[in-house]
Every structure is written in structure tokens, then in C-alpha cells.
Scaffold this active site. Sequence first.
Site, PDB file in Angstrom:
ATOM      1  N   ALA A 183      -6.655 -10.816 -12.265  1.00  0.00           N
ATOM      2  CA  ALA A 183      -7.475  -9.830 -11.397  1.00  0.00           C
ATOM      3  C   ALA A 183      -7.843 -10.359  -9.771  1.00  0.00           C
ATOM      4  O   ALA A 183      -8.565 -10.111  -9.198  1.00  0.00           O
ATOM      5  CB  ALA A 183      -8.897  -9.805 -12.045  1.00  0.00           C
ATOM      6  N   ALA A 184      -7.044 -11.475  -9.545  1.00  0.00           N
ATOM      7  CA  ALA A 184      -7.043 -12.218  -8.064  1.00  0.00           C
ATOM      8  C   ALA A 184      -6.666 -11.317  -7.313  1.00  0.00           C
ATOM      9  O   ALA A 184      -7.449 -10.793  -6.112  1.00  0.00           O
ATOM     10  CB  ALA A 184      -6.482 -13.602  -7.869  1.00  0.00           C
ATOM     11  N   GLY A 185      -5.538 -10.442  -7.609  1.00  0.00           N
ATOM     12  CA  GLY A 185      -4.935  -9.612  -6.802  1.00  0.00           C
ATOM     13  C   GLY A 185      -6.038  -8.363  -6.808  1.00  0.00           C
ATOM     14  O   GLY A 185      -6.244  -7.698  -5.555  1.00  0.00           O
ATOM     15  N   ASP A 186      -6.711  -7.814  -7.728  1.00  0.00           N
ATOM     16  CA  ASP A 186      -7.693  -6.993  -7.861  1.00  0.00           C
ATOM     17  C   ASP A 186      -8.978  -7.219  -6.880  1.00  0.00           C
ATOM     18  O   ASP A 186      -9.646  -6.453  -6.087  1.00  0.00           O
ATOM     19  CB  ASP A 186      -8.193  -6.648  -9.169  1.00  0.00           C
TER      20      ASP A 186
HETATM   21  O1  RIB Z   1      -4.963  -7.122 -12.683  1.00  0.00           O
HETATM   22  C1  RIB Z   1      -5.220  -7.578 -13.909  1.00  0.00           C
HETATM   23  C2  RIB Z   1      -5.406  -6.457 -14.805  1.00  0.00           C
HETATM   24  O2  RIB Z   1      -4.005  -5.921 -15.196  1.00  0.00           O
HETATM   25  C3  RIB Z   1      -6.147  -6.570 -16.093  1.00  0.00           C
HETATM   26  O3  RIB Z   1      -7.568  -6.718 -16.140  1.00  0.00           O
HETATM   27  C4  RIB Z   1      -5.385  -5.721 -16.992  1.00  0.00           C
HETATM   28  O4  RIB Z   1      -6.350  -4.969 -17.865  1.00  0.00           O
HETATM   29  C5  RIB Z   1      -4.215  -5.171 -16.152  1.00  0.00           C
HETATM   30  O5  RIB Z   1      -4.566  -3.801 -15.998  1.00  0.00           O
END
Ligand code: RIB
Length: 309
Positions: free
Chosen positions: A251-254
Site C-alpha cells: 500500500a505504499a503505492g496506494d
Molecule cells: O496495493 C496493495 C493492495 O493490493 C492490497 O491491499 C491488496 O488488497 C491488493 O489489492
Amino acid sequence: MARIVVVGSANVDLVAQTPHLPEPGETVLGSGFMTAMGGKGANQAVGAARLGAVVTFVARVGDDAFGQQCLAAYAKEGIDTRYVGITPETPTGIALIAVAADGENTIIVASGANMTLTPDDVARAEPAFQGADVLVLQLEVPLETSIAAARLAHKHNLRVVLNPAPARHLPDELLREIDIITPNRIELAQMMHLSEAEVQVLPDADLARTALKLGPPAVVITLGAEGALVADSGGWTRVPAFEVRAVDTTAAGDAFNAGLAVALARGADLVDAVRYANACGALAATKLGAQPSLPTGDEVDRLLHTIRE
Ligand code: RIB
């Protein structure tokens, strides 16, 4: 006030910690387990809400306990969940995640209800697009749904950010609706039909030129600990990363994409928005789990302030 719409995936993550990532056929004894809220779309929605944006999330979960947990978690973050639909007889999306001691991970997504999100769901959410600033998309829901969302966004003058993860071939129909695309090196290689090794050795100027061939007018290539490369018709700039001790890069990219969207919605130029996004991504890598790791606006401001001093 930054107003963000996210159209994308909602998952529950099943996370095992392991000394190293298993080779094919290898069994590894892990060192810990947790469930956490995840899904690239949901992570980006929660990330933007924690930074102080007004967020609407357009998604689908299953008619099961995980789906209820997702809805409750988003509501707790103050996200507008009116357009998170429940698909009967379909499980909520899940991700099986292995996190190694050095913070690297592998992820397998079982999409479930995410693949039932339709262009009609997007059309129903049109009121949320009116007056919003930025639409954020990823690639964990059907492509036709993302295309419908991007078109609706342009009808209402939103900027459209596409995080092309997980990478796949993208039709021009989608690419021409994107204002800013944010691949990492691997995603860029896959989309340009190049090997990772080829992309790895490209100098910044060539990396920028290659990425702009994707089509969108601006490209932000995320380079992990090496920062990010911003490219548009005016040239390219490398924006350095913040040094942190990475515990889990999930989730660093998110967090990066959420930060980028919020900063742009607040009027930052692209390079400043990427600096803010780098801080969000760095902080997310310091904690285990997807949504548990997403920073608040105060945490990001503190990091930016510390570095400036
Ligand atoms: O970017 C990380 C995410 O990728 C995770 O939370 C997982 O659910 C996938 O969608």
C-alpha cells in the site's frame, strides 16, 4: 476542500509475515498473521480521507461478513459509501499477502465482487462527480467500468489519475481519458512490452521518453527508495524519496496515489504534489498492513516539516 472520487477495488487482506518469500514449491514457516482492510481502490480512498479530503468511493463488496467489515471501516474513515454496492452470492475480494523481513511482498488477489462493478454503477454515482476535483482509478475492476468513470470525470472537469496496477495492456479508449498515469518500473515495463532489466538501466531522460509513449500527457514513475520521476511535454524531473526504514511496502503505492490526488486537488503543481505523495508513500512503508499503514495529514506534514528544517 479537496474532493476526490475513487472508483476501484475493495479487499480484505490476509497477511502472513515470513523470513523470506517462498520459491515455487517451497513451504516457509511464517512468523505472524493478521487480517487488514485492503484493495488498491479502498486503500486510495482511505488514504485520501486520512489526508483530510472529502472522499466518495464507488465499489462493490460481497454479501458476507468481509463486505460488512469493509463498509464499517470506510464509514469510520468518513468516506461516502453510498455508492459501494453489495453483490449477492459473490464473495468480497480478498488478497493473500506474504511480507518478508526486508519489507518486500507478494500479493495474490481473488477479485470476487470487484469484478461485478459495472459502468451502470458508475453512472449511478454521477452526483458524486459533480463538484469533485480528482478521480483516482486503478486496474482491479473491469476496464469498461474504469473507462466509463474516466469519461464521466471529464464531463464534470475532474482530473483523472490512473494507477496502472496490476499492469495489463490498456486500450487507447482508456489511455486517452487519463491526465496522469503513475506506473512503477515493473508496470511500465509490462505496459511497454519491455523486460524489467531493460527498464532498470534506462537513464532518467530515456525512462521519461519511454513512459510518455504510453499516451497520457503526464507520467509519474514511482521508483520506491529512489523517489519518483515526473515527465510531461515540458521535460522531466526526479523528485527524491524520504529515507525511512521499510517494514512493509504493501500500500505504499496506494498512499502515494492518494497523496498525489489530494495535493493536486488542493492546487499544487505536479512536482510539489509528487513530493507530498513521496512523503505519504514513505510513511506507509514504515508500518505493517495496507490500511493500518496509511498516514494522516498531520503525520505527512510532520515528515515534510522535519526534512525542510
Ligand atoms: O496495493 C496493495 C493492495 O493490493 C492490497 O491491499 C491488496 O488488497 C491488493 O489489492
